[in-house]
Design an enzyme around this catalytic site. Structure first.
Site, PDB file in Angstrom:
ATOM      1  N   LYS A 164      -0.011   3.828  -2.618  1.00  0.00           N
ATOM      2  CA  LYS A 164      -0.990   4.924  -2.518  1.00  0.00           C
ATOM      3  C   LYS A 164      -0.324   6.294  -2.432  1.00  0.00           C
ATOM      4  O   LYS A 164      -1.019   7.316  -2.531  1.00  0.00           O
ATOM      5  CB  LYS A 164      -1.905   4.685  -1.313  1.00  0.00           C
ATOM      6  CG  LYS A 164      -2.789   3.442  -1.478  1.00  0.00           C
ATOM      7  CD  LYS A 164      -3.756   3.278  -0.314  1.00  0.00           C
ATOM      8  CE  LYS A 164      -4.668   2.071  -0.508  1.00  0.00           C
ATOM      9  NZ  LYS A 164      -4.057   0.821  -0.052  1.00  0.00           N
ATOM     10  N   SER A 205       0.797  -1.238   0.000  1.00  0.00           N
ATOM     11  CA  SER A 205       0.000   0.000   0.000  1.00  0.00           C
ATOM     12  C   SER A 205       0.824   1.281   0.000  1.00  0.00           C
ATOM     13  O   SER A 205       0.243   2.376  -0.053  1.00  0.00           O
ATOM     14  CB  SER A 205      -0.948   0.018   1.207  1.00  0.00           C
ATOM     15  OG  SER A 205      -2.074  -0.792   0.953  1.00  0.00           O
ATOM     16  N   SER A 251      -5.800   3.595   4.659  1.00  0.00           N
ATOM     17  CA  SER A 251      -5.284   2.782   3.560  1.00  0.00           C
ATOM     18  C   SER A 251      -6.427   2.126   2.794  1.00  0.00           C
ATOM     19  O   SER A 251      -6.366   0.946   2.424  1.00  0.00           O
ATOM     20  CB  SER A 251      -4.309   1.711   4.074  1.00  0.00           C
ATOM     21  OG  SER A 251      -3.489   1.234   3.032  1.00  0.00           O
TER      22      SER A 251
END
Length: 365
Positions: free
Chosen positions: A101, A98, A155
């Protein structure tokens, strides 16, 4: 209301009053007895000693050493010199999870107005139970400013999917935009397949290139503000009519506990930015910290196993603290600053801080 004396003190007082004639000397004696009995009740308790404080902080030697850090790769990057201070396997091609992102949020801020309202599709919110989410439902409408905060703080993979569909129509088309932007930034070993970081064998990057991406993203004051949020309260929407339907807490514990648990003579504060975890990638963390001389260090830690004795937070603290010690070897504190405050915040980025203050107001309740 009269304070009741302990039984032993009361008996002692009665015996004494029988023997003392109420004269001036007797009255003085009686007053002395009362003071002796009541003082222990009135005086505040003495502060606990170190031995009596079971919640005191651990000594400096309790942090992991560099050799204790279990990770596939790591790097600490100096934003002021654009050079690495410490690194290990920094060019190894690995899964970013993640931390992806960071790129998604940057593209959102570059392409969508914060006040624009976006709609979650059924495809965007269709995720497995183990996937991290903001909690959107199909048909829900949310303002960009709230959803990008939710994506970075919680997230939220659902939020990342909504942005991909809003900007380019699909995750696949948005991935092309992500890769084009990566190429513009010189990230030649980085390739994205989706906006969230869910596993794909071709979805890869390196510690060095994630540090370069983070360094670029942190120059965007809106991104910097969002990346430093400790928590976020989602406002009402058409599908969730009440404030606080999603109370989001940042998984980057350096932001929550930095001032207390991760104290350092070199680090003023942690300033961001993104965690990441999948079964293939392990535990990952891209972090940033401001040093006492005003510069910012960015660390990237990839592939920390869940069984590691040193987790991504205390490992990152060790990396940044050691890199800061090296970087500040020739640092001389400003003599105009108050003594005894080696970690007092200093920065030459006064204009950036002014803009940052304005940005923070956008994400305040």
């Amino acid at each position: 209301m009269r304070r009741q004396l302990p039984a032993e003190a009361d008996m002692c007082l009665k015996r004494l009053t029988k023997r003392i004639r109420i004269t001036l000397p007797g009255a003085m004696s009686l007053l002395l007895v009362l003071l002796i009995v009541t003082l222990p009740v009135c005086l505040p308790a003495a502060p606990a000693t170190a031995a009596e404080a079971p919640w005191s902080f651990q000594p400096a030697e309790a942090w992991p050493s560099l050799s204790d850090i279990q990770a596939s790769a790591w790097i600490v990057f100096d934003s002021s010199t654009k050079k690495a201070i410490l690194e290990k396997n920094a060019d190894a091609i690995l899964f970013p999870a993640s931390t992806t992102k960071i790129m998604t949020a940057l593209l959102v801020l570059e392409n969508l107005p914060l006040e624009q309202v976006v709609t979650a599709s059924e495809t965007a919110v269709k995720l497995g139970s183990a996937s991290s989410k903001v909690g959107l439902v199909a048909g829900e409408t949310v303002m960009v400013r709230d959803l990008v905060a939710g994506m970075m703080v919680a997230s939220g993979n659902d939020a990342a999917n909504v942005f991909a569909e809003t900007i380019d129509g699909s995750n696949e088309a948005f991935a092309l935009r992500m890769n084009a932007r990566a190429a513009e930034l010189g990230l030649v070993q980085t390739h994205f397949c989706n906006p969230s970081g869910l596993h794909d064998d071709a979805h890869v990057s390196t510690a060095r290139e994630l540090a370069l991406l983070a360094d670029h993203a942190m120059k965007n004051e809106q991104f910097r503000t969002i990346a430093s949020l400790k928590s976020y309260v989602m406002p009402p929407t058409n599908s969730h009519p009440y404030l606080g339907w999603a109370l989001l807490t940042n998984s980057n514990r350096l932001l929550s506990f930095g001032d207390a648990a991760f104290r350092s003579d070199y680090i003023v504060r942690y300033t961001g930015i993104k965690t990441g975890t999948t079964g293939y990638a392990g535990n990952c963390l891209v972090a940033a910290a401001e040093l006492v001389d005003g510069r910012e260090l960015i660390s990237v830690l990839l592939g920390v196993p869940g069984t590691a004795a040193a987790n991504i937070y205390n490992s990152t603290h060790t990396l940044i603290n050691e890199a800061a010690r090296i970087a500040l070897q020739d640092y001389v504190p400003d003599q105009t600053e108050p003594t005894g405050s080696p970690t007092a915040p200093r920065s030459t980025r006064s204009e950036e801080r002014r803009v940052g203050k304005e940005c923070r107001s956008r994400w305040s309740p």
